[in-house]
Design a protein around this motif. Structure first.
Motif, PDB file in Angstrom:
ATOM      1  N   GLU A 167       0.830  -1.207   0.000  1.00 39.79           N
ATOM      2  CA  GLU A 167       0.000   0.000   0.000  1.00 39.79           C
ATOM      3  C   GLU A 167       0.865   1.256   0.000  1.00 39.79           C
ATOM      4  O   GLU A 167       0.615   2.208  -0.756  1.00 39.79           O
ATOM      5  N   MET A 168       1.880   1.276   0.847  1.00 39.34           N
ATOM      6  CA  MET A 168       2.759   2.435   0.925  1.00 39.34           C
ATOM      7  C   MET A 168       3.557   2.606  -0.366  1.00 39.34           C
ATOM      8  O   MET A 168       3.728   3.736  -0.854  1.00 39.34           O
ATOM      9  N   ALA A 169       4.029   1.495  -0.927  1.00 38.92           N
ATOM     10  CA  ALA A 169       4.783   1.578  -2.181  1.00 38.92           C
ATOM     11  C   ALA A 169       3.896   2.075  -3.319  1.00 38.92           C
ATOM     12  O   ALA A 169       4.324   2.892  -4.146  1.00 38.92           O
ATOM     13  N   HIS A 212      -4.971  20.708  -1.114  1.00 41.06           N
ATOM     14  CA  HIS A 212      -6.402  20.420  -0.952  1.00 41.06           C
ATOM     15  C   HIS A 212      -6.610  19.118  -0.188  1.00 41.06           C
ATOM     16  O   HIS A 212      -7.485  19.026   0.699  1.00 41.06           O
ATOM     17  N   SER A 213      -5.824  18.092  -0.496  1.00 45.27           N
ATOM     18  CA  SER A 213      -5.999  16.804   0.158  1.00 45.27           C
ATOM     19  C   SER A 213      -5.613  16.863   1.631  1.00 45.27           C
ATOM     20  O   SER A 213      -6.323  16.325   2.490  1.00 45.27           O
ATOM     21  N   LEU A 214      -4.496  17.514   1.959  1.00 43.37           N
ATOM     22  CA  LEU A 214      -4.078  17.615   3.353  1.00 43.37           C
ATOM     23  C   LEU A 214      -5.047  18.466   4.173  1.00 43.37           C
ATOM     24  O   LEU A 214      -5.270  18.193   5.356  1.00 43.37           O
ATOM     25  N   ARG A 215      -5.630  19.477   3.550  1.00 43.64           N
ATOM     26  CA  ARG A 215      -6.575  20.318   4.277  1.00 43.64           C
ATOM     27  C   ARG A 215      -7.878  19.589   4.582  1.00 43.64           C
ATOM     28  O   ARG A 215      -8.487  19.798   5.642  1.00 43.64           O
ATOM     29  N   GLU A 236      -2.192   9.041  -0.936  1.00 45.98           N
ATOM     30  CA  GLU A 236      -2.594   8.291   0.252  1.00 45.98           C
ATOM     31  C   GLU A 236      -4.101   8.294   0.441  1.00 45.98           C
ATOM     32  O   GLU A 236      -4.682   7.290   0.875  1.00 45.98           O
ATOM     33  N   SER A 237      -4.744   9.407   0.134  1.00 43.34           N
ATOM     34  CA  SER A 237      -6.199   9.476   0.291  1.00 43.34           C
ATOM     35  C   SER A 237      -6.913   8.524  -0.662  1.00 43.34           C
ATOM     36  O   SER A 237      -7.988   8.008  -0.345  1.00 43.34           O
ATOM     37  N   LEU A 238      -6.325   8.254  -1.832  1.00 43.94           N
ATOM     38  CA  LEU A 238      -6.942   7.323  -2.776  1.00 43.94           C
ATOM     39  C   LEU A 238      -6.898   5.887  -2.272  1.00 43.94           C
ATOM     40  O   LEU A 238      -7.717   5.063  -2.679  1.00 43.94           O
TER      41      LEU A 238
END
Length: 276
Positions: free
Chosen positions: A16-18, A66-69, A77-79
């Motif tokens: 997942e991280m990769a 936008h994603s971090l906010r 990561e959000s995906l």
């Protein structure tokens, strides 16, 4: 859109991280290829390709901010349903020494952690790309010089300062500044060409070490940047995903209402539709 790779618990798997780490580079390759194809019919897109690094950095700056906010995670990561959590390490000691150890607590990201996350996600990769481009140019120049000779490209200090045929006197101030600027630029490129391989090797070595330790479950930090920021990447719970989706839906509805105009304008539009 959400991808699920599998695994159990709050700790993401190595895959997942990769996958989240490789997504920006894959996105850049896809965008570059698409723009290259479109540029065959729209020549003005070649200007965008000339500034490919700046264009992609600006795009990722918008996406990551936008994603971090909104989700406390990077765009990639959000995906994958991941969230960034600040790490609070507390040492728990008992008088009887039967219950002692280190307890790790997670909390939401603070403002400075979000800003530094954008720096690590956007600014540093942009600088790395520019340094890599300068290194490639310097390496090609050295290869050309070894094959065909330096020619007139090198800056000769003795010819410039001594000037046996009064060339120094006849040279204008602007020419002197231009020659000095070219000389300093070449010196900086040579320094980058000499130092960049070592910096790049050190960075790749540290990345490999962190990824290997993460794969062996010896650390909770996947990269040096996350370790420096004190951030763990965790899986989002189902409730967090629902709350995030609801919050984004509310933000979008408010934006649509704002674009439609103030309430009195809506009333006027409704009256005009009834009359006409």
């Amino acid at each position: 859109m959400l991808f699920q790779v599998g695994g159990q618990g709050a700790r993401p798997t190595f895959f997942e991280m990769a996958a989240a780490q490789q997504l920006p580079s894959s996105l850049r390759a896809a965008i570059t290829y698409s723009l290259g194809v479109l540029a065959l019919r729209r020549p003005f897109l070649h200007k965008v390709l000339d500034y490919e690094d700046e264009f992609f950095a600006l795009l990722m700056l918008v996406l990551e901010t936008h994603s971090l906010r909104n989700t406390d995670a990077s765009f990639s990561e959000s995906l994958y349903g991941l969230r960034r959590r600040a790490v609070n390490i507390r040492v728990k000691n008992d008088i009887s020494c039967t219950d002692s150890g280190v307890r790790i607590q997670h909390s939401g990201l603070e403002k400075h952690q979000k800003i530094l996350s954008v720096v690590f996600l956007v600014v540093l990769p942009y600088l790395k790309s520019k340094l890599h481009s300068i290194y490639n140019k310097e390496r090609e120049a050295r290869l050309r010089a070894s094959l065909w000779g330096d020619g007139d490209e090198t800056f000769n200090d003795s010819d410039y300062l001594d000037g046996g045929d009064d060339s120094f006197v006849s040279t204008s101030g602007s020419d002197v500044e231009a020659s000095l600027g070219i000389y300093l630029k070449k010196r900086v490129q040579k320094i980058i060409g000499a130092c960049y391989p070592w910096v790049h090797a050190g960075n790749e070595g540290l990345s490999f070490a962190y990824q290997l330790l993460y794969l062996l479950d010896a650390t909770g930090f996947y990269s040096l940047g996350l370790h420096a920021l004190g951030i763990h990447v965790c899986r989002a719970t189902g409730q967090e995903l629902m709350d995030t989706s609801s919050r984004i839906s509310k933000i979008r509805s408010r934006e649509r209402e704002r674009l439609r105009g103030p309430p009195w304008l809506k009333v006027c539009a409704h009256i005009c539709s009834l009359v006409f």
